[in-house]
Motif scaffolding. Structure first.
Motif, PDB file in Angstrom:
ATOM      1  N   GLU A   1      -8.083  25.150  14.661  1.00  0.00           N
ATOM      2  CA  GLU A   1      -9.049  24.591  13.717  1.00  0.00           C
ATOM      3  C   GLU A   1     -10.255  25.508  13.574  1.00  0.00           C
ATOM      4  O   GLU A   1     -10.716  25.791  12.470  1.00  0.00           O
ATOM      5  CB  GLU A   1      -9.527  23.212  14.201  1.00  0.00           C
ATOM      6  CG  GLU A   1      -8.435  22.147  14.234  1.00  0.00           C
ATOM      7  CD  GLU A   1      -7.941  21.807  12.846  1.00  0.00           C
ATOM      8  OE1 GLU A   1      -8.783  21.609  11.943  1.00  0.00           O
ATOM      9  OE2 GLU A   1      -6.717  21.773  12.654  1.00  0.00           O
ATOM     10  N   THR A   2     -10.790  25.968  14.742  1.00  0.00           N
ATOM     11  CA  THR A   2     -11.973  26.827  14.699  1.00  0.00           C
ATOM     12  C   THR A   2     -11.693  28.095  13.911  1.00  0.00           C
ATOM     13  O   THR A   2     -12.502  28.522  13.085  1.00  0.00           O
ATOM     14  CB  THR A   2     -12.438  27.230  16.119  1.00  0.00           C
ATOM     15  OG1 THR A   2     -11.959  26.291  17.054  1.00  0.00           O
ATOM     16  CG2 THR A   2     -13.937  27.361  16.184  1.00  0.00           C
ATOM     17  N   LEU A   3     -10.507  28.679  14.147  1.00  0.00           N
ATOM     18  CA  LEU A   3     -10.156  29.910  13.434  1.00  0.00           C
ATOM     19  C   LEU A   3     -10.071  29.662  11.934  1.00  0.00           C
ATOM     20  O   LEU A   3     -10.593  30.431  11.129  1.00  0.00           O
ATOM     21  CB  LEU A   3      -8.807  30.438  13.931  1.00  0.00           C
ATOM     22  CG  LEU A   3      -8.859  31.422  15.101  1.00  0.00           C
ATOM     23  CD1 LEU A   3      -7.456  31.781  15.551  1.00  0.00           C
ATOM     24  CD2 LEU A   3      -9.602  32.682  14.717  1.00  0.00           C
ATOM     25  N   LYS A   4      -9.416  28.512  11.569  1.00  0.00           N
ATOM     26  CA  LYS A   4      -9.281  28.198  10.133  1.00  0.00           C
ATOM     27  C   LYS A   4     -10.647  28.083   9.494  1.00  0.00           C
ATOM     28  O   LYS A   4     -10.904  28.629   8.432  1.00  0.00           O
ATOM     29  CB  LYS A   4      -8.520  26.877   9.966  1.00  0.00           C
ATOM     30  CG  LYS A   4      -7.019  27.024   9.883  1.00  0.00           C
ATOM     31  CD  LYS A   4      -6.379  25.724   9.398  1.00  0.00           C
ATOM     32  CE  LYS A   4      -4.907  25.710   9.777  1.00  0.00           C
ATOM     33  NZ  LYS A   4      -4.367  24.350   9.789  1.00  0.00           N
TER      34      LYS A   4
ATOM     35  N   LEU B   1     -14.723  29.682   5.799  1.00  0.00           N
ATOM     36  CA  LEU B   1     -16.136  30.000   5.558  1.00  0.00           C
ATOM     37  C   LEU B   1     -16.231  31.389   4.947  1.00  0.00           C
ATOM     38  O   LEU B   1     -16.963  31.608   3.986  1.00  0.00           O
ATOM     39  CB  LEU B   1     -16.923  29.976   6.868  1.00  0.00           C
ATOM     40  CG  LEU B   1     -17.586  28.648   7.224  1.00  0.00           C
ATOM     41  CD1 LEU B   1     -18.185  28.731   8.617  1.00  0.00           C
ATOM     42  CD2 LEU B   1     -18.662  28.300   6.208  1.00  0.00           C
ATOM     43  N   GLY B   2     -15.456  32.265   5.505  1.00  0.00           N
ATOM     44  CA  GLY B   2     -15.466  33.630   4.987  1.00  0.00           C
ATOM     45  C   GLY B   2     -15.049  33.652   3.533  1.00  0.00           C
ATOM     46  O   GLY B   2     -15.671  34.305   2.702  1.00  0.00           O
ATOM     47  N   GLN B   3     -13.990  32.898   3.193  1.00  0.00           N
ATOM     48  CA  GLN B   3     -13.502  32.886   1.806  1.00  0.00           C
ATOM     49  C   GLN B   3     -14.529  32.249   0.889  1.00  0.00           C
ATOM     50  O   GLN B   3     -14.845  32.779  -0.165  1.00  0.00           O
ATOM     51  CB  GLN B   3     -12.202  32.085   1.711  1.00  0.00           C
ATOM     52  CG  GLN B   3     -11.010  32.859   2.219  1.00  0.00           C
ATOM     53  CD  GLN B   3      -9.742  32.049   2.070  1.00  0.00           C
ATOM     54  OE1 GLN B   3      -9.794  30.864   1.767  1.00  0.00           O
ATOM     55  NE2 GLN B   3      -8.616  32.689   2.263  1.00  0.00           N
ATOM     56  N   VAL B   4     -15.049  31.089   1.326  1.00  0.00           N
ATOM     57  CA  VAL B   4     -16.010  30.377   0.461  1.00  0.00           C
ATOM     58  C   VAL B   4     -17.224  31.259   0.216  1.00  0.00           C
ATOM     59  O   VAL B   4     -17.721  31.355  -0.892  1.00  0.00           O
ATOM     60  CB  VAL B   4     -16.423  29.043   1.117  1.00  0.00           C
ATOM     61  CG1 VAL B   4     -17.644  28.465   0.432  1.00  0.00           C
ATOM     62  CG2 VAL B   4     -15.270  28.065   1.054  1.00  0.00           C
ATOM     63  N   ASP B   5     -17.692  31.949   1.229  1.00  0.00           N
ATOM     64  CA  ASP B   5     -18.862  32.823   1.049  1.00  0.00           C
ATOM     65  C   ASP B   5     -18.567  33.908   0.042  1.00  0.00           C
ATOM     66  O   ASP B   5     -19.419  34.284  -0.753  1.00  0.00           O
ATOM     67  CB  ASP B   5     -19.246  33.480   2.382  1.00  0.00           C
ATOM     68  CG  ASP B   5     -20.060  32.501   3.227  1.00  0.00           C
ATOM     69  OD1 ASP B   5     -20.235  32.774   4.424  1.00  0.00           O
ATOM     70  OD2 ASP B   5     -20.497  31.487   2.661  1.00  0.00           O
TER      71      ASP B   5
END
Lengths: 346, 375
Positions: free
Chosen positions: B346-349, B354-358
């Motif tokens: 979960e943490t990795l996802k 977050l990276g994608q949304v940013d």
């Protein structure tokens, strides 16, 4: 006038004792090192004792082993005394032992110095032993079926390859002995018969060397047979060919190997001697400074330390006088007994 | 005293409070720690971290030694695949020195709970990195066995080239081959690639030393397709010093050329082994010696990491408490293995999302979204 007098207060005495204790531990390790060097030297001599005709003298390595062990013992004892010197109650039990201990140390240092000298001088007898041994060894090269000599071929081959040498003085030594056993010579062939009958002893001599003389750095495949015959090989001149076989003689190679080993050991033993002299001087200072306390009850009082109580000349004349007195005392005693004996008889 | 402490900690590790994973919210390998036990654990761990640092140094030295040996024989090896094993060992050795220094430092600070809290955030990444490097030890060991066929192949090609270029002592780039092969054969007591007959198939005498006006040379050269001077002889370095007879190097297959000689029954004349086999045995011997050492270093390192984890969790439970002498629990994992893995996923996802949304929202989209929200 005392020799090299130094004033000591409590702090200085404590510092001297601590430094001396540390130096004694180094000296113990140095003793172990001398022991190990002696052992190593003995093993190296044993490894090649076949080439020295089993005749080599093991005196120097045995001496080094003994001296190393003695050094460990003396220095450990000295370290213990040093450790106790910080506490005057413990030190008082060692007071009587100190003088004999220091004289013992002096003799031991002389012995160490003599061992170092012997290390450097051992090269000379070794040279003679090796010359004899190698000459005899080469004679038995072919006798790989004689019990007691069957390993000579292998030993010589391995030695020539390892030390990069050939023959005793040079490769021509192989031309003067028969190194091919009769078992492998066809006495029905004309060539063999000619060679054997061409010399007085009936030996099969040839201008060839064993394969172990070959130099791998040579650009050309090794030429071992018919070496002095230029026409036997294409584009070959035996006067200008220097890379074909090893040029050095094995005696020179082995002497320089053992000589280097002995020089290193000798230098090491000299360094250990210097260390031992230093700890002996330090111990003398500790001894004298603790026995000349201005106020014997107060451990914090000042004291003096020295190497010799009087000057060198005076100490020497004192010792001579003592020895004479001991000698005369012995004579007087004998005379008195003789008179008594005569008195009772008559 | 210290020896007792280590004994104490390990004994408890093995025998006390084994709570088996039951798929629920049970912690993994939970152990109760009183204040005294925590102190003993810290002391034992400090000592163990010094031992582990020393063994890390030893690993580095072993890797260095192996690399030196491989480099010494680099001239008869075709590829350098096998160098990955000593390289790994050296890297892990250096890393483990750092890991254990850090562990010792944390251990010292654990005596004082205020100083210990500064390490809180670093611990989880530290454990990740340490586990990665420690597992590299096992990888190195596995590789050393798995790469044996590669080593053999590399030596096969390298030796074949060496034997082919033996005669080229005047060609730059190949002039050292003769000396290399000769010294190799003498040192390892071997001859040829697979056996001494390899020398019969190669011309190992340079044309510079062949008399082309002689009939014998011309016959030999014409007798094969490539015009090579082949002979049933071997170089002097194949000779076995243990032979009772002076070495027979030429006309090896011709019984009548030598007195009292039978080619089929003569065993001691030349070295029987091939150099490829000799070198492979030598290197595998080295790696078999290094293997158990690496395994024991692995176990020491894992025990350091496990003890540190227990110390960390036991001290973490003390956080915010006034009385530092209470009993706490230490564990390896807070929840069961399955749950911890799910949480990690979960943490990795989340991190990835977050990276994608940013990365996505362009200025136009942001305004459009705001406009939609306002209306």
């Amino acid at each position: 006038m005392a020799l090299m007098k130094v004033k000591f207060d409590l702090k200085k005495r404590v510092k001297l004792s601590q430094v001396l204790w540390l130096m004694y531990w180094f000296a113990v390790m140095a003793g172990v090192l001398v022991f190990v060097m002696g052992l190593f030297l003995k093993i190296e001599l044993r490894k090649r004792s076949e080439l020295m005709d089993n005749n080599e003298s093991h005196f120097v390595p045995n001496l080094l082993i003994g001296v190393g062990l003695l050094a460990c013992g003396i220095n450990a004892f000295g370290g213990k005394i040093c450790y106790d010197s910080l506490d005057s109650t413990k030190f008082s039990k060692w007071k009587d032992v100190m003088k004999p201990f220091l004289i013992c140390c002096l003799f031991f240092n002389v012995l160490l110095f003599l061992s170092a000298l012997l290390c450097f001088m051992m090269r000379i007898p070794l040279q003679f032993t090796l010359a004899e041994g190698l000459k005899n060894g080469m004679k038995f090269y072919k006798d790989s079926d004689l019990p007691g000599r069957c390993y000579m071929k292998r030993t010589l081959d391995l030695m020539q390859m390892e030390f990069k040498c050939c023959g005793n003085n040079n490769y021509k030594d192989w031309f003067e002995i028969q190194w091919v056993s009769n078992r492998y010579l066809d006495f029905s062939s004309k060539e063999v018969k000619d060679r054997v009958s061409s010399n007085v002893d009936g030996k099969y001599l040839m201008d060839g060397v064993p394969f172990s003389c070959c130099n791998p750095s040579s650009p050309r495949p090794c030429i071992q047979h018919q070496m002095s015959n230029n026409s036997a090989h294409y584009s070959y001149d035996h006067y200008t060919e220097d890379l074909n076989v090893w040029k050095r003689g094995c005696r020179e190679a082995l002497v320089s190997y053992y000589g280097g080993l002995m020089n290193t050991t000798g230098a090491l033993v000299l360094l250990v001697t210097a260390l031992e002299v230093a700890v002996m001087v330090g111990m003398q200072y500790v001894n004298t400074s603790l026995s000349t306390l201005v106020n014997p009850e107060d451990p914090e009082s000042e004291s003096e330390g020295w190497i010799l109580e009087k000057t060198v000349k005076e100490t020497f004349t004192d010792i001579m006088a003592k020895m004479k007195a001991m000698g005369k005392g012995g004579q007087v005693e004998e005379g008195a007994e003789g008179e008594q004996g005569v008195a009772t008889v008559s | 005293m210290l020896c007792q402490n280590i004994h104490c900690g390990l004994f408890e590790f093995c025998c006390f409070n084994w709570i088996i994973i039951s798929g629920g919210t049970m912690a993994v390998l939970k152990i109760k720690f009183s204040f005294q036990r925590r102190v003993h654990l810290a002391q034992g761990l400090w000592l163990l971290s010094w031992v582990a640092m020393f063994s890390g140094g030893v690993t580095f030295c072993m890797g260095l030694f192996l690399k030196m040996e491989l480099l010494r024989r680099a001239e008869v090896m075709h590829t350098t695949d096998i160098h990955v094993v000593p390289n790994l060992l050296m890297v892990v050795g250096l890393a483990s020195v750092g890991i254990n220094l850090f562990a010792g430092r944390v251990c010292q600070d654990s005596m004082d709970s205020t100083r210990f809290t500064q390490w809180k955030n670093v611990m989880i990444p530290y454990f990740g990195v340490s586990l990665f490097f420690t597992s590299m030890l096992i990888v190195a060991m596995a590789l050393s066995y798995a790469l044996q066929p590669n080593l053999e192949e590399s030596l096969k090609v390298g030796l074949k080239n060496g034997i082919r270029f033996y005669k080229d002592t005047d060609t730059p780039g190949r002039c050292f081959q003769k000396e290399t092969i000769d010294r190799l054969q003498v040192e390892f007591r071997c001859c040829g690639n697979t056996n001494f007959k390899d020398w019969f198939e190669v011309q190992w005498i340079s044309n510079r030393y062949l008399d082309f006006t002689s009939k014998e040379v011309n016959d030999r050269v014409r007798s094969n397709v490539d015009g090579r001077y082949l002979m049933d002889g071997v170089p002097f370095s194949c000779c076995n010093p243990a032979s009772p007879r002076p070495c027979i190097q030429e006309h090896l297959t011709d019984n009548s050329a030598h007195f009292n000689y039978d080619y089929h029954s003569e065993e001691l004349n030349l070295h029987n082994r091939g150099c490829r086999e000799a070198l492979v045995n030598y290197f595998m011997g080295l790696m078999n010696t290094i293997g158990p050492c690496v395994l024991s270093v692995f176990f020491v390192q894992m025990s350091v990491l496990a003890s540190l984890r227990y110390l960390q969790t036991a001290m973490a439970a003390l956080e915010g408490q006034e009385n530092v002498e209470v009993e706490t629990e230490g564990y390896i994992l807070e929840k069961g293995v399955k749950e911890t893995l799910n949480e990690a996923k979960e943490t990795l996802k989340k991190l990835l999302q977050l990276g994608q949304v940013d990365a996505e929202p362009a200025p136009g989209d942001a305004e459009a979204a705001e406009g939609k929200a306002a209306s």
